[in-house]
Design a protein around this motif. Structure first.
Motif, mmCIF file in Angstrom:
data_model
loop_
_atom_site.group_PDB
_atom_site.id
_atom_site.type_symbol
_atom_site.label_atom_id
_atom_site.label_comp_id
_atom_site.label_asym_id
_atom_site.label_seq_id
_atom_site.Cartn_x
_atom_site.Cartn_y
_atom_site.Cartn_z
ATOM 1 N N GLN A 91 15.646 27.815 -18.164
ATOM 2 C CA GLN A 91 15.877 26.418 -18.528
ATOM 3 C C GLN A 91 14.892 25.955 -19.596
ATOM 4 O OE1 GLN A 91 15.786 24.051 -14.963
ATOM 5 N NE2 GLN A 91 17.632 24.959 -14.121
ATOM 6 N N GLN A 92 13.659 26.441 -19.535
ATOM 7 C CA GLN A 92 12.645 26.138 -20.541
ATOM 8 C C GLN A 92 11.919 27.426 -20.884
ATOM 9 O OE1 GLN A 92 10.783 22.856 -18.092
ATOM 10 N NE2 GLN A 92 10.647 21.884 -20.090
ATOM 11 N N SER A 93 11.556 27.564 -22.150
ATOM 12 C CA SER A 93 10.823 28.747 -22.588
ATOM 13 C C SER A 93 9.924 28.363 -23.758
ATOM 14 C CB SER A 93 11.789 29.861 -22.996
ATOM 15 O OG SER A 93 11.082 30.997 -23.440
ATOM 16 N N VAL A 94 8.619 28.639 -23.644
ATOM 17 C CA VAL A 94 7.673 28.293 -24.703
ATOM 18 C C VAL A 94 6.700 29.448 -24.921
ATOM 19 C CG1 VAL A 94 7.769 25.811 -24.277
ATOM 20 C CG2 VAL A 94 6.068 27.206 -23.090
ATOM 21 N N ASN A 95 6.125 29.479 -26.121
ATOM 22 C CA ASN A 95 5.016 30.364 -26.432
ATOM 23 C C ASN A 95 3.746 29.533 -26.365
ATOM 24 O OD1 ASN A 95 6.659 32.641 -26.975
ATOM 25 N ND2 ASN A 95 7.123 31.808 -28.999
ATOM 26 N N VAL A 96 2.851 29.881 -25.461
ATOM 27 C CA VAL A 96 1.635 29.100 -25.242
ATOM 28 C C VAL A 96 0.583 29.505 -26.261
ATOM 29 C CG1 VAL A 96 -0.171 28.520 -23.590
ATOM 30 C CG2 VAL A 96 2.166 28.907 -22.793
ATOM 31 N N SER A 97 0.035 28.501 -26.964
ATOM 32 C CA SER A 97 -1.012 28.736 -27.954
ATOM 33 C C SER A 97 -1.900 27.502 -28.013
ATOM 34 C CB SER A 97 -0.403 29.019 -29.331
ATOM 35 O OG SER A 97 0.334 27.899 -29.781
ATOM 36 N N PRO A 98 -3.129 27.621 -28.566
ATOM 37 C CA PRO A 98 -4.026 26.461 -28.647
ATOM 38 C C PRO A 98 -3.585 25.487 -29.733
ATOM 39 C CG PRO A 98 -5.009 28.339 -29.713
ATOM 40 C CD PRO A 98 -3.755 28.847 -29.081
ATOM 41 N N LYS A 99 -4.130 24.251 -29.677
ATOM 42 C CA LYS A 99 -3.822 23.262 -30.702
ATOM 43 C C LYS A 99 -4.542 23.548 -32.011
ATOM 44 C CE LYS A 99 -2.658 19.335 -27.733
ATOM 45 N NZ LYS A 99 -2.974 17.938 -27.376
ATOM 46 N N THR A 100 -5.689 24.213 -31.914
ATOM 47 C CA THR A 100 -6.446 24.572 -33.112
ATOM 48 C C THR A 100 -6.773 26.059 -33.069
ATOM 49 O OG1 THR A 100 -8.539 23.996 -32.028
ATOM 50 C CG2 THR A 100 -7.462 22.273 -33.333
ATOM 51 N N SER A 101 -6.952 26.644 -34.229
ATOM 52 C CA SER A 101 -7.267 28.062 -34.302
ATOM 53 C C SER A 101 -8.618 28.345 -33.670
ATOM 54 C CB SER A 101 -7.267 28.524 -35.762
ATOM 55 O OG SER A 101 -6.010 28.278 -36.366
ATOM 56 N N GLY A 102 -8.733 29.502 -33.046
ATOM 57 C CA GLY A 102 -9.994 29.846 -32.423
ATOM 58 C C GLY A 102 -9.941 31.203 -31.741
ATOM 59 N N ILE A 103 -11.040 31.500 -31.005
ATOM 60 C CA ILE A 103 -11.182 32.775 -30.309
ATOM 61 C C ILE A 103 -10.818 32.589 -28.836
ATOM 62 C CG2 ILE A 103 -12.766 34.635 -29.711
ATOM 63 C CD1 ILE A 103 -12.157 34.454 -32.664
ATOM 64 N N LEU A 104 -9.976 33.479 -28.326
ATOM 65 C CA LEU A 104 -9.624 33.457 -26.909
ATOM 66 C C LEU A 104 -10.817 33.965 -26.104
ATOM 67 C CD1 LEU A 104 -7.573 33.087 -24.626
ATOM 68 C CD2 LEU A 104 -6.764 35.417 -25.083
ATOM 69 N N LYS A 105 -11.329 33.134 -25.213
ATOM 70 C CA LYS A 105 -12.533 33.469 -24.443
ATOM 71 C C LYS A 105 -12.195 34.152 -23.121
ATOM 72 C CE LYS A 105 -16.700 31.326 -22.495
ATOM 73 N NZ LYS A 105 -17.424 30.041 -22.315
ATOM 74 N N GLN A 106 -11.188 33.621 -22.398
ATOM 75 C CA GLN A 106 -10.862 34.166 -21.082
ATOM 76 C C GLN A 106 -9.385 33.958 -20.792
ATOM 77 O OE1 GLN A 106 -13.147 32.416 -17.926
ATOM 78 N NE2 GLN A 106 -12.556 33.959 -16.411
ATOM 79 N N LEU A 107 -8.717 34.978 -20.222
ATOM 80 C CA LEU A 107 -7.308 34.909 -19.843
ATOM 81 C C LEU A 107 -7.216 35.107 -18.339
ATOM 82 C CD1 LEU A 107 -4.398 34.640 -20.918
ATOM 83 C CD2 LEU A 107 -4.334 37.136 -21.110
ATOM 84 N N LEU A 108 -6.603 34.147 -17.644
ATOM 85 C CA LEU A 108 -6.612 34.139 -16.182
ATOM 86 C C LEU A 108 -5.331 34.643 -15.540
ATOM 87 C CD1 LEU A 108 -8.310 30.657 -15.631
ATOM 88 C CD2 LEU A 108 -9.390 32.894 -15.878
ATOM 89 N N VAL A 109 -4.278 34.921 -16.320
ATOM 90 C CA VAL A 109 -2.988 35.335 -15.748
ATOM 91 C C VAL A 109 -2.540 36.626 -16.415
ATOM 92 C CG1 VAL A 109 -2.264 32.999 -15.128
ATOM 93 C CG2 VAL A 109 -1.749 33.899 -17.411
ATOM 94 N N LYS A 110 -1.518 37.238 -15.808
ATOM 95 C CA LYS A 110 -0.926 38.457 -16.365
ATOM 96 C C LYS A 110 0.588 38.336 -16.325
ATOM 97 C CE LYS A 110 -1.193 40.975 -11.964
ATOM 98 N NZ LYS A 110 -1.717 39.862 -11.187
ATOM 99 N N GLU A 111 1.271 39.268 -16.956
ATOM 100 C CA GLU A 111 2.727 39.240 -17.028
ATOM 101 C C GLU A 111 3.339 39.320 -15.625
ATOM 102 O OE1 GLU A 111 4.112 42.295 -19.573
ATOM 103 O OE2 GLU A 111 3.228 41.456 -21.397
ATOM 104 N N GLY A 112 4.347 38.464 -15.406
ATOM 105 C CA GLY A 112 5.029 38.441 -14.120
ATOM 106 C C GLY A 112 4.471 37.439 -13.140
ATOM 107 N N ASP A 113 3.301 36.849 -13.418
ATOM 108 C CA ASP A 113 2.716 35.863 -12.508
ATOM 109 C C ASP A 113 3.520 34.569 -12.534
ATOM 110 O OD1 ASP A 113 0.782 37.630 -11.850
ATOM 111 O OD2 ASP A 113 -0.845 36.654 -12.946
ATOM 112 N N PHE A 114 3.678 33.973 -11.354
ATOM 113 C CA PHE A 114 4.297 32.639 -11.273
ATOM 114 C C PHE A 114 3.194 31.601 -11.275
ATOM 115 C CE2 PHE A 114 5.753 28.923 -8.928
ATOM 116 C CZ PHE A 114 6.931 28.635 -9.600
ATOM 117 N N VAL A 115 3.290 30.616 -12.142
ATOM 118 C CA VAL A 115 2.267 29.579 -12.266
ATOM 119 C C VAL A 115 2.906 28.214 -12.047
ATOM 120 C CG1 VAL A 115 0.851 30.947 -13.825
ATOM 121 C CG2 VAL A 115 2.603 29.441 -14.767
#
Length: 453
Positions: A91-115
Motif C-alpha cells: 500500500q505504501q513504499s518509500v526509500n528512506v534517506s536523510p534530509k541532508t547529505s551526511g555519513i551513516l553512523k549506525q543502522l539498527l534494522v536489517k532486511e525482513g524486519d517489521f518496524v
C-alpha cells in the motif's frame, strides 16, 4: 431321327491327329470357369467387412440413440463472479534517506524486519551540528539577559542617581532665588545696575529648567525603559531561539524513524557510507547509491478488471484471492479503491481495482501473481439450464426438450446470465422440462449462450 450335332469330344477327335493321344485325353475333361473361383474367394472378405461395418458404425449409432443424456430444468441461485488477474503490491513504499547529505553512523534494522511507525531505524553523524547548537544556545542566553536588563536592569541605582541629581538642582534653584531677591532689593534702591539684576534673573531661570529636567529623568527612571527598546530586545531573543530550533531540528533529522509501520525490503547502505536525500518515489535502482533502505507497508492486491465488468465492482465488495505460489490456498479481502481512469494496453481497456488482503502469516510477497474473483451478486430462484444444452436453430436460440414419445422438440428461449456451466432462462421454459444434453449427429448446429460476466 435327325442327325444331332457332334459333341465337343467327337469334334476334337476328328480334328486332332492320332499322334496326340495325350492332348486328346486332357481336352476330354470339362473346363472350370475363373469367375466362379474368384467368387468363392471374395465371399469371406465380404462377410468380414459387413461384420466390421456393423460393429463400428451401426452399433455405435444405435447405442448413441439409446444414451442421449437429459437434464431437468429447475430453479436455482446463481452467484455472479467477476474474475481478474492481479499482483501483490504494498500500500505504501518509500526509500528512506536523510534530509541532508551526511555519513551513516549506525543502522539498527536489517532486511525482513517489521518496524512500527516512529521506530528508530538509523543514526546519522551529527558532530558538526552539536557544536553549532552550543553556539546558538549561547547567543540565546545573551539575548535573554539583555532583555532583562532593558526591562529591569539597574533600575534602583539609576533612580537613586536621578533623585540625587534632582536634589542638587533644587538646592541650586533655592540659591539662585535668594540671590535674585537680594538683587531685586538692591536694584530698587539703585545700589546695582540693571544688568546685574538681569544676570541674577537668568541664573535663577536656568536653575529652574535644570530642576524640571532632573525631575523628568527621575520619572523616566522610575517608569522603566521605553517600549521600543523592550520590543527590540525581545526580537533579538526570538531570533536567537529560532536559530537554536533550526539546529536542534537538524540534529533530530539525523535520527531516521519509520514513517509508517511496515517491513524492511532492502538495505542500500552500511555504517560509514555517505548518503544523500532522495524522493520517496525513486526507483530502487536509482536509490541504491544514496538511500539507506526501502520500507514497504501492508500488502494489497492490484487487479485489472475489464471494461465490460467494471460496472459490477463496488467498494467493499468481497473478493477471493488465489495466489500462484500457494495452490489450493485462498485469501479473502474487500475492494478498497476503484480507479477513475482506465488503462489501455494493446487496445484492451481495463480499470485498476485495489483490494485489501489480510495476511497475518506474511505469506504474500510483493510482485506475486494472483487471480481475483469478485462476488458481484446473486440471482436468486431463477430457472437455469446447463449451458451445454443451449443451441441455435435458424438463428434462434433455444433448447431441445424431450417428449413422451422418446423424441425431442426445439423450444426457443431467452437466455440471461451465464455462470460457469449454468445459464439463466428468462423466458421460454416453465421449469419442469427435460432438456437434451447430448444430440444426434448433425442436429446441434451452434451453442452460443450470451449474457453474464
Amino acid at each position: 431321327m435327325p442327325d444331332r450335332p457332334p459333341n465337343h469330344v467327337e469334334l476334337e477327335k476328328e480334328v486332332l491327329p492320332k499322334s496326340t493321344p495325350q492332348k486328346l485325353k486332357i481336352l476330354d475333361k470339362p473346363k472350370r470357369k475363373p469367375w466362379l473361383l474368384g467368387l468363392f474367394v471374395l465371399i469371406p472378405f465380404m462377410g468380414i467387412g459387413y461384420f466390421a461395418y456393423n460393429q463400428l458404425v451401426i452399433v455405435p449409432q444405435q447405442q448413441a440413440k439409446n444414451k442421449i443424456q437429459t437434464a431437468l430444468v429447475k430453479r436455482s441461485t446463481l452467484t455472479i463472479v467477476v474474475s481478474a488477474n492481479g499482483t501483490v503490491q504494498p500500500q505504501q513504499s518509500v526509500n528512506v534517506s536523510p534530509k541532508t547529505s551526511g555519513i551513516l553512523k549506525q543502522l539498527l534494522v536489517k532486511e525482513g524486519d517489521f518496524v512500527k511507525e516512529g521506530q528508530i531505524l538509523a543514526y546519522m553523524d551529527d558532530s558538526n551540528l552539536q557544536g553549532q547548537l552550543s553556539q546558538a544556545q549561547g547567543n540565546l542566553a545573551a539575548a535573554e539577559a539583555n532583555l532583562q536588563k532593558v526591562i529591569g536592569g539597574n533600575r534602583q541605582q539609576a533612580t537613586a542617581q536621578a533623585t540625587a541629581k534632582l536634589q542638587d538642582s533644587l538646592f541650586a534653584l533655592r540659591l539662585t532665588e535668594n540671590d535674585l531677591q537680594r538683587n531685586q532689593l538692591l536694584n530698587q534702591q539703585g545700589a546695582i545696575s540693571r544688568q546685574a539684576f538681569d544676570t541674577a534673573l537668568t541664573t535663577r531661570n536656568r536653575a529652574q529648567a535644570q530642576v524640571n529636567q532632573d525631575r523628568e529623568a527621575l520619572n523616566l527612571s522610575q517608569a522603566g525603559a521605553q517600549q521600543e527598546d523592550i520590543d527590540q530586545a525581545r526580537a533579538q531573543v526570538a531570533a536567537a531561539q529560532g536559530a537554536v530550533q533550526i539546529i536542534q531540528s537538524n540534529i533530530n533529522d539525523m535520527v531516521l524513524r519509520a514513517p509508517f509501520s511496515g517491513t524492511i525490503g532492502r538495505k542500500f547502505a552500511d555504517p560509514g557510507a555517505f548518503v544523500t536525500p532522495t524522493t520517496s518515489g525513486s526507483s530502487v535502482t536509482s536509490a541504491t547509491s544514496s538511500s539507506i533502505l526501502s520500507l514497504a507497508s501492508t500488502n494489497q492486491i492490484v487487479a485489472q478488471v475489464s471494461e465490460a465488468n467494471i460496472s459490477q465492482i463496488r467498494l467493499g465488495l468481497e473478493a477471493t484471492i488465489l495466489a500462484d505460489a500457494y495452490p489450493g490456498k485462498t485469501f479473502t479481502g474487500q475492494v478498497t479503491q476503484i480507479a477513475t481512469q482506465s488503462d489501455v494496453v494493446q487496445n484492451v481497456t481495463s480499470f485498476e481495482v485495489k483490494t485489501s488482503v489480510p495476511d497475518p502469516k506474511n505469506l504474500l510477497r510483493s510482485g506475486m501473481n494472483v487471480n481475483v474473483e469478485f462476488k458481484a451478486g446473486e440471482l436468486k430462484n431463477v430457472l437455469v439450464v446447463p449451458t451445454g444444452a443451449i443451441v441455435a436453430q435458424n438463428n434462434v436460440q433455444g433448447v431441445f426438450v424431450a417428449d413422451d414419445k422418446g423424441g425431442s422438440v426445439f423450444v426457443p428461449i431467452t437466455a440471461g446470465t451465464t455462470v460457469n456451466d449454468k445459464t439463466e432462462v428468462k423466458s421460454g421454459l416453465k421449469g419442469n422440462e427435460q432438456v437434451l444434453l447430448s444430440f444426434p449427429t448433425g442436429t446441434r448446429k451452434v451453442s452460443a449462450p450470451r449474457g453474464g460476466p
